[in-house]
Scaffold this motif. Structure first.
Motif, PDB file in Angstrom:
ATOM      1  N   PRO A  32     -47.496  38.936 -35.303  1.00 11.27           N
ATOM      2  CA  PRO A  32     -47.509  39.461 -33.780  1.00 11.27           C
ATOM      3  C   PRO A  32     -47.403  41.054 -34.128  1.00 11.27           C
ATOM      4  CG  PRO A  32     -45.377  38.269 -34.547  1.00 11.27           C
ATOM      5  CD  PRO A  32     -45.906  38.739 -36.044  1.00 11.27           C
ATOM      6  N   ASP A  33     -47.376  41.807 -32.953  1.00 14.32           N
ATOM      7  CA  ASP A  33     -47.333  43.149 -33.160  1.00 14.32           C
ATOM      8  C   ASP A  33     -46.100  43.778 -33.803  1.00 14.32           C
ATOM      9  OD1 ASP A  33     -49.794  43.254 -31.703  1.00 14.32           O
ATOM     10  OD2 ASP A  33     -48.776  42.984 -29.620  1.00 14.32           O
ATOM     11  N   ILE A  60     -38.325  34.326 -39.032  1.00 13.53           N
ATOM     12  CA  ILE A  60     -39.813  34.250 -38.914  1.00 13.53           C
ATOM     13  C   ILE A  60     -39.935  35.404 -37.520  1.00 13.53           C
ATOM     14  CG2 ILE A  60     -41.881  33.156 -38.753  1.00 13.53           C
ATOM     15  CD1 ILE A  60     -40.400  30.709 -39.883  1.00 13.53           C
ATOM     16  N   ASN A  74     -50.572  37.581 -27.524  1.00 18.01           N
ATOM     17  CA  ASN A  74     -50.772  37.384 -28.731  1.00 18.01           C
ATOM     18  C   ASN A  74     -51.179  35.869 -28.862  1.00 18.01           C
ATOM     19  OD1 ASN A  74     -51.036  36.896 -31.536  1.00 18.01           O
ATOM     20  ND2 ASN A  74     -49.224  38.323 -31.962  1.00 18.01           N
ATOM     21  N   MET A 114     -38.211  37.375 -36.252  1.00 17.78           N
ATOM     22  CA  MET A 114     -37.757  38.874 -36.362  1.00 17.78           C
ATOM     23  C   MET A 114     -38.345  39.515 -37.535  1.00 17.78           C
ATOM     24  SD  MET A 114     -33.653  37.789 -36.363  1.00 17.78           S
ATOM     25  CE  MET A 114     -32.919  39.340 -36.825  1.00 17.78           C
ATOM     26  N   GLY A 115     -39.269  38.826 -38.194  1.00 24.16           N
ATOM     27  CA  GLY A 115     -40.292  39.338 -39.090  1.00 24.16           C
ATOM     28  C   GLY A 115     -39.660  39.698 -40.499  1.00 24.16           C
ATOM     29  N   HIS A 116     -38.499  39.107 -40.631  1.00 20.71           N
ATOM     30  CA  HIS A 116     -37.672  39.039 -42.241  1.00 20.71           C
ATOM     31  C   HIS A 116     -38.421  38.408 -43.068  1.00 20.71           C
ATOM     32  CE1 HIS A 116     -33.513  40.397 -40.445  1.00 20.71           C
ATOM     33  NE2 HIS A 116     -34.425  40.894 -39.616  1.00 20.71           N
ATOM     34  N   ARG A 169     -36.937  42.543 -30.967  1.00 26.33           N
ATOM     35  CA  ARG A 169     -38.391  42.979 -30.498  1.00 26.33           C
ATOM     36  C   ARG A 169     -38.178  43.843 -29.291  1.00 26.33           C
ATOM     37  NH1 ARG A 169     -43.152  38.386 -31.629  1.00 26.33           N
ATOM     38  NH2 ARG A 169     -42.481  37.841 -33.779  1.00 26.33           N
ATOM     39  N   LYS A 219     -41.697  35.140 -43.559  1.00 24.99           N
ATOM     40  CA  LYS A 219     -42.832  34.518 -43.134  1.00 24.99           C
ATOM     41  C   LYS A 219     -42.829  33.014 -43.199  1.00 24.99           C
ATOM     42  CE  LYS A 219     -46.552  36.207 -45.421  1.00 24.99           C
ATOM     43  NZ  LYS A 219     -48.129  36.342 -45.487  1.00 24.99           N
ATOM     44  N   MET A 257     -50.959  32.577 -31.848  1.00 22.77           N
ATOM     45  CA  MET A 257     -49.872  31.933 -32.322  1.00 22.77           C
ATOM     46  C   MET A 257     -49.444  31.982 -33.661  1.00 22.77           C
ATOM     47  SD  MET A 257     -49.441  29.590 -29.790  1.00 22.77           S
ATOM     48  CE  MET A 257     -49.060  27.928 -30.523  1.00 22.77           C
ATOM     49  N   SER A 258     -50.010  33.149 -34.469  1.00 21.90           N
ATOM     50  CA  SER A 258     -49.426  33.347 -35.795  1.00 21.90           C
ATOM     51  C   SER A 258     -48.041  33.682 -36.034  1.00 21.90           C
ATOM     52  CB  SER A 258     -50.232  34.513 -36.410  1.00 21.90           C
ATOM     53  OG  SER A 258     -49.572  35.265 -37.358  1.00 21.90           O
ATOM     54  N   LEU A 259     -47.396  33.047 -36.800  1.00 20.27           N
ATOM     55  CA  LEU A 259     -46.165  32.936 -37.190  1.00 20.27           C
ATOM     56  C   LEU A 259     -45.966  34.418 -38.005  1.00 20.27           C
ATOM     57  CD1 LEU A 259     -44.869  29.407 -37.780  1.00 20.27           C
ATOM     58  CD2 LEU A 259     -44.455  30.755 -35.764  1.00 20.27           C
ATOM     59  N   ALA A 260     -46.930  35.043 -38.464  1.00 22.47           N
ATOM     60  CA  ALA A 260     -46.678  35.881 -39.423  1.00 22.47           C
ATOM     61  C   ALA A 260     -46.836  37.421 -38.859  1.00 22.47           C
ATOM     62  CB  ALA A 260     -47.443  35.649 -40.748  1.00 22.47           C
ATOM     63  N   PRO A 308     -44.223  37.604 -27.407  1.00 23.54           N
ATOM     64  CA  PRO A 308     -44.621  38.224 -28.351  1.00 23.54           C
ATOM     65  C   PRO A 308     -43.891  39.673 -28.614  1.00 23.54           C
ATOM     66  CG  PRO A 308     -46.476  38.043 -26.743  1.00 23.54           C
ATOM     67  CD  PRO A 308     -45.300  37.501 -26.272  1.00 23.54           C
ATOM     68  N   ASP A 352     -35.855  44.079 -39.674  1.00 24.11           N
ATOM     69  CA  ASP A 352     -36.655  43.598 -38.592  1.00 24.11           C
ATOM     70  C   ASP A 352     -37.920  44.081 -38.763  1.00 24.11           C
ATOM     71  OD1 ASP A 352     -34.716  42.499 -37.334  1.00 24.11           O
ATOM     72  OD2 ASP A 352     -34.165  43.878 -35.830  1.00 24.11           O
ATOM     73  N   GLY A 353     -39.005  43.113 -38.791  1.00 23.68           N
ATOM     74  CA  GLY A 353     -40.365  43.504 -38.726  1.00 23.68           C
ATOM     75  C   GLY A 353     -41.215  43.760 -40.051  1.00 23.68           C
ATOM     76  N   VAL A 354     -40.166  43.662 -41.030  1.00 27.91           N
ATOM     77  CA  VAL A 354     -41.117  43.810 -42.286  1.00 27.91           C
ATOM     78  C   VAL A 354     -42.257  43.172 -42.577  1.00 27.91           C
ATOM     79  CG1 VAL A 354     -40.425  43.482 -44.750  1.00 27.91           C
ATOM     80  CG2 VAL A 354     -38.616  44.519 -43.227  1.00 27.91           C
ATOM     81  N   TRP A 355     -42.297  42.170 -42.414  1.00 29.03           N
ATOM     82  CA  TRP A 355     -43.380  41.337 -42.554  1.00 29.03           C
ATOM     83  C   TRP A 355     -44.484  41.207 -41.324  1.00 29.03           C
ATOM     84  CZ3 TRP A 355     -45.357  39.170 -46.819  1.00 29.03           C
ATOM     85  CH2 TRP A 355     -44.466  38.943 -47.943  1.00 29.03           C
ATOM     86  N   PHE A 356     -44.328  42.170 -40.445  1.00 28.93           N
ATOM     87  CA  PHE A 356     -45.251  42.661 -39.322  1.00 28.93           C
ATOM     88  C   PHE A 356     -45.846  43.713 -39.670  1.00 28.93           C
ATOM     89  CE2 PHE A 356     -42.081  40.323 -36.131  1.00 28.93           C
ATOM     90  CZ  PHE A 356     -42.491  39.198 -36.745  1.00 28.93           C
ATOM     91  N   GLU A 412     -43.221  32.606 -29.802  1.00 31.51           N
ATOM     92  CA  GLU A 412     -44.144  33.567 -30.019  1.00 31.51           C
ATOM     93  C   GLU A 412     -45.225  33.817 -28.992  1.00 31.51           C
ATOM     94  OE1 GLU A 412     -44.730  36.387 -31.850  1.00 31.51           O
ATOM     95  OE2 GLU A 412     -44.015  35.096 -33.620  1.00 31.51           O
TER      96      GLU A 412
END
Lengths: 529, 433
Positions: A14-15, B48, A6, B50-52, B166, B54, A9-12, B139, A82-86, B135
């Motif tokens: 990833p997969d 961030i 990836n 962990m995706g909770h 992950r 941004k 480098m996005s912080l928002a 990833p 986990d991963g809500v924003w992904f 990241e």
């Protein structure tokens, strides 16, 4: 795939983690259920409608149940974000928009073009989707289904199935479990089953969801509704009295003791859907200061609109037969103005200091309402109010607020605006409860001294868009009109900083500059200055 | 001209100082940072990944806040400080004059000279750049087949939780023979060991890192364990063996440094008009049993609150109250109030209670001669800061605290209560003791 790095480098973005095979099967099961409904929508004439309806609803619920069991029961108890924003669906990605468009389209058809759902008009048989629900409707109340019955059923299934998911997600948190059990109960019983049974017992009674309180239930004081109740003897009279007591007695007492959460996140159907099916979208509400400003203007405007509309409506039909009832137009308008003045004077007397500069806006709002009512009284004729046809106000409210705001935007836009945009920006009931919660309630969210680390989990998960962190990091209790007391901020806090409490009014609002933990003298000096 | 206050570092310490100076005065304020444009909450970096949340959600103030409050933000890396000319020189070539300087540069992860510690794929977990680095190298579980974490402290276990979210397999090397047992009493520490393993993390207690091996491209390939010589293949190595003050750029100046920037109780350095606060400040001696350097979120905030008073004319000592802290170990929340050391000191004893579900326990430390309550550690049960702060100030004895524990409970409504159970265990222990 395995070599894909990836590089964004996005912080928002990833997969997102893949779902398991069992979850894929669960999804497939749910989609087959939806497919049956879709086929019905496109006029597939299923041979045994009862069977296919059971199958459709069963598959949808089953899919959700299997999916959530796999998602949560395979892991230890704890916060499951986990991963809500992904994930595309919960972060305004492609799936979010697709679901948003489908929901919105469904609401538009439901409210404005029910014939496309197959509603039979002028005595004709239902077809399409609505006819699929005929067997269930006949079973419950003996009449064919309507678009509202279809909607009510799907709504109830959504609250029950996603409520189950929510209970699993928070299986370490009894507050969340009880609260969810409560909205599931009220939806199934009060909103869905009891009105059907009431119809069976007395089919002249208007549909009445007992937990739906004016002004959320804006049609309860409509002429047809009131006449419907009054022409049905004691039971009808009791029901309409209950409607009046609900807003003027029950609501203030419960809100004083527990805050508006007793309604918004324990009883209300709109809230129930938001808390269950809408849970995946709670983080999408805007926390910006500008959104808060918009919220305050919008929700109070709707409140004024709904009060004036209701008064105007009652006023209109009181005019027809003024001689056979003590409640004449003049008496009615005086009562309303008297009541509003009493509330206004009370607030200004007891809470002037707390309101600060908001008192000015409150006063403006109050005088606008009074002026409108007086203008109405002195310019109104038998057929016209505000120089427009008397029913027009009611129609406009029903269309713009009742249908478009609460339904199309409120629910259709879940994946875009978050799950509570109606509750936050539009609901007049929430405005009344919130007003009381802010000024006359024992409820608050207590901040635990100096433990806050400003991480932002609380604000992020607030469906009402409250910047909870802004208070917590100042050691200040959260006393906000909009808070529905869902308790998720407290649940997700990694440091045990937030607690929903009913305690005494004194010291409920505690602005601090220097937090607990610092030098005692400094705290005294700065905080009490 | 208005007095110009320059703050190096836009973390919680520097930002708190700036906010309070603004509240108290009309001075010109500039915050300098090389890390990010705006203040964010470092403690939330894990969420961030962990995706909770941004990144923008970790910023406690909206971007307009700074201009509205007339706090200037400058992005730049200070390469040295000329205290005679009261001037900062930036790596980018420009400079900035100050009237008063606040150093609030925080910490940096410790590296202990391990071979291979600067390879690609080796990182701490402290700065935003560390997160970007993670990241890039981890990833997902396809790119990062295994990660090794070295150092069993608070950041180490957070990093383990992050990677776990992950599904990246984690080997967790902990120097001690039980997790964080330099701080936690054994009953608690062992409960956390079990909790870590329940999350399918490969916890290796009493193991040290010997070296990190490189592949042909200068990337991490594996690590060697000191004790066993075992080689573990991995794509990422997290170095989380504590932090130390981030003050390399000060070493050439006249400002006195030890491990951190030396300050007195007024947070003044040896140079007039130069102050240091937060993780990078080192007291000449610890206050009330605290360490001279405290790398804790709230102490940074408190130093900022205090120093703002001094700078605005109300000279006041930094005087932190009773010790408290909190953390979260995967799913188990931890809070502490007062002092509970890993092993009771002289004339101290511990009362330990653990729930049978193995996720909740408390340890209360008391004085065996006076019976005075000295502190409590609590796991899986939230407690009220204010109540314990009051009890510590009032010097309550341990019996009082145990009997009134329910007053301090801060768990959400409808949660099970354990006070009766705890009291029973306490009375039982007294009888057998």
């Amino acid at each position: 795939m395995s070599n894909k790095i990836n590089h964004s480098m996005s912080l928002a973005k990833p997969d997102a983690l893949d779902i398991t095979n069992k979850q894929k099967i669960a999804l497939a099961i749910g989609i087959i259920g939806l497919l049956i409904l879709t086929l019905a929508l496109f006029n597939t004439d299923f041979p045994n409608k009862g069977l296919f309806l059971t199958l459709a609803l069963g598959l949808i619920s089953g899919g959700i149940i299997i999916y959530s069991r796999e998602a949560y029961l395979s892991k230890l108890e704890g916060i499951k974000n986990d991963g809500v924003w992904f994930k595309s669906i919960s972060s305004r990605g492609t799936w979010g928009w697709i679901v948003g468009v489908i929901l919105t389209a469904f609401y538009i058809i439901l409210y404005f073009f029910p014939k496309y759902l197959g509603l039979g008009t002028d005595g004709a048989e239902n077809t399409g989707l609505i006819s699929l629900f005929d067997p269930l409707s006949k079973l419950l109340s003996g009449r064919p289904a309507s678009q509202w019955f279809v909607y009510g059923t799907l709504y109830t299934v959504a609250i029950l199935a996603f409520g189950y998911k929510f209970i699993l997600k928070y299986r370490h948190n009894r507050y969340q479990q009880l609260r969810t059990g409560s909205v599931m109960f009220f939806q199934l019983g009060f909103a869905f089953l009891i009105p059907e049974f009431m119809y069976v017992m007395n089919n002249d009674l208007p549909y009445y969801d007992l937990k739906s309180v004016w002004p959320l239930n804006y049609y309860i004081f409509d002429e047809w509704s009131v006449n419907g109740f009054l022409s049905n003897g004691n039971i009808g009279l009791a029901l309409i009295l209950f409607g009046i007591i609900s807003i003027f007695v029950i609501t203030p007492i419960l809100t004083y003791k527990y805050g508006k959460r007793w309604y918004c996140s324990w009883v209300c159907g709109c809230g129930g859907l938001a808390e269950t099916a809408g849970d995946s979208f709670r983080q999408l509400s805007s926390k910006k200061m500008s959104a808060w400003k918009l919220e305050r203007w919008l929700i109070h405007t709707v409140l004024v609109f709904s009060v004036v509309m209701t008064v105007a409506m009652i006023y209109t039909y009181l005019g027809y037969d003024k001689n056979d009832f003590w409640l004449t137009r003049g008496v009615f308008i005086s009562l309303v103005i008297g009541f509003l003045t009493l509330v206004f004077a009370g607030v200004m007397y007891f809470k002037r200091q707390e309101l600060g500069k908001d008192a000015k806006y409150g006063a403006i709002g109050f005088f606008v309402v009074i002026a409108l009512l007086l203008i109405m009284h002195f310019t109104g004729t038998t057929n016209q109010i505000f120089y427009i046809k008397s029913g027009a106000l009611r129609s406009a409210y029903g269309l713009y607020i009742g249908s478009i705001f609460s339904g199309v935007i409120g629910t259709g836009f879940y994946p875009i605006l978050g799950s509570r945009s109606w509750c936050r920006f539009g609901c007049p009931m929430a405005a009344i409860l919130g007003f009381q919660q802010r000024l006359f309630s024992k409820f608050r969210i207590t901040t635990n001294g100096g433990q806050c680390i400003s991480c932002g989990n609380c604000s992020n998960s607030c469906e009402m868009g409250i910047d909870v962190r802004a208070y917590a990091q100042k050691g200040e209790n959260i006393v906000r009109s909009s808070c529905v007391g869902c308790g998720i901020c407290s649940a997700v806090c990694p440091r045990g900083v937030l607690k929903l409490e009913n305690d005494s009014m004194e010291g409920r609002i505690n602005p601090t500059e220097v937090l607990l933990g610092n030098d005692v003298d400094l705290m005294d000096l700065v905080n009490k200055k | 001209m208005k007095e110009h206050i320059v703050i190096i570092g836009n973390g919680i310490s520097g930002v708190t100082a700036a906010r309070h100076i603004r509240k108290l005065s009309d001075k010109k304020i500039t915050i300098v940072s090389a890390e990010t444009e705006y203040f964010f909450s470092r403690t939330a970096l894990m969420y961030i990944y962990m995706g909770h949340m941004k990144f923008e959600h970790t910023q406690p103030y909206e971007n307009w806040f700074w201009k509205k409050n007339r706090i200037d933000l400058k992005k730049g890396y200070v390469s040295n400080i000329d205290t005679d000319a009261k001037t900062l020189h930036f790596a980018e070539g420009d400079s900035l004059k100050y009237d008063k300087l606040i150093i609030a540069t925080g910490s940096k992860p410790n590296k202990f000279g391990w071979p291979g510690q600067d390879l690609e794929g080796v990182m701490g977990m402290y700065h935003k750049q560390d997160l970007e680095n993670l990241e890039k190298h981890a990833p997902n579980k396809e790119v990062c087949k295994r990660a090794v974490i070295v150092g069993g402290g608070l950041i180490g276990i957070e990093l383990a939780e992050m990677l776990n979210s992950r599904s990246i397999p984690v080997t967790f090397l902990v120097r001690e023979d039980s997790f964080w047992n330099g701080v936690l009493p054994s009953g608690e520490s062992e409960m956390i060991n079990r909790h870590i393993k329940n999350h399918h993390i490969d916890l290796r207690l009493g193991m040290n890192l010997k070296e990190i091996k490189s592949d042909e491209n200068g990337k991490v390939k594996s690590i060697i364990i000191q004790e066993t010589g075992e080689e573990i293949e991995c794509n990422v190595v997290g170095l989380t063996a504590g932090v130390s003050p981030n003050i390399d750029f000060i070493k050439d100046s006249n400002i006195e440094t030890g491990r951190g920037v030396k300050v007195n109780r007024y947070l003044e350095t040896n140079i007039p008009d130069v102050y240091a606060i937060g993780d990078c400040a080192e007291q000449h001696e610890g206050i009330n049993g605290r360490r001279p350097i405290e790398a804790v979120w709230y102490t940074g905030r408190m130093m900022g609150e205090t120093l703002a008073q001094t700078i605005c004319g109300n000279k006041i000592q930094y005087n932190p109250g009773h010790w408290f802290n909190s953390a979260k170990f995967m799913d188990i929340e931890y809070q502490t109030y007062g002092w509970v050391f890993a092993n009771p000191r002289e004339n101290e004893a511990h009362f330990h209670w653990k729930h049978e579900d193995d996720t909740k326990c408390i340890t209360i430390c008391y004085d065996t001669t006076t019976n005075a309550f000295l502190g409590i550690n609590t796991f899986g049960i939230r407690m009220r800061h204010e109540t314990f702060d009051t009890w510590l100030t009032e010097k309550r004895d341990v019996d009082y605290v145990i009997n009134h524990l329910s007053e301090a409970n801060f768990d959400p409504e409808f949660y099970s209560h354990y006070e009766a159970d705890i009291l029973l265990a306490y009375n039982k222990q007294l009888q057998t003791a």
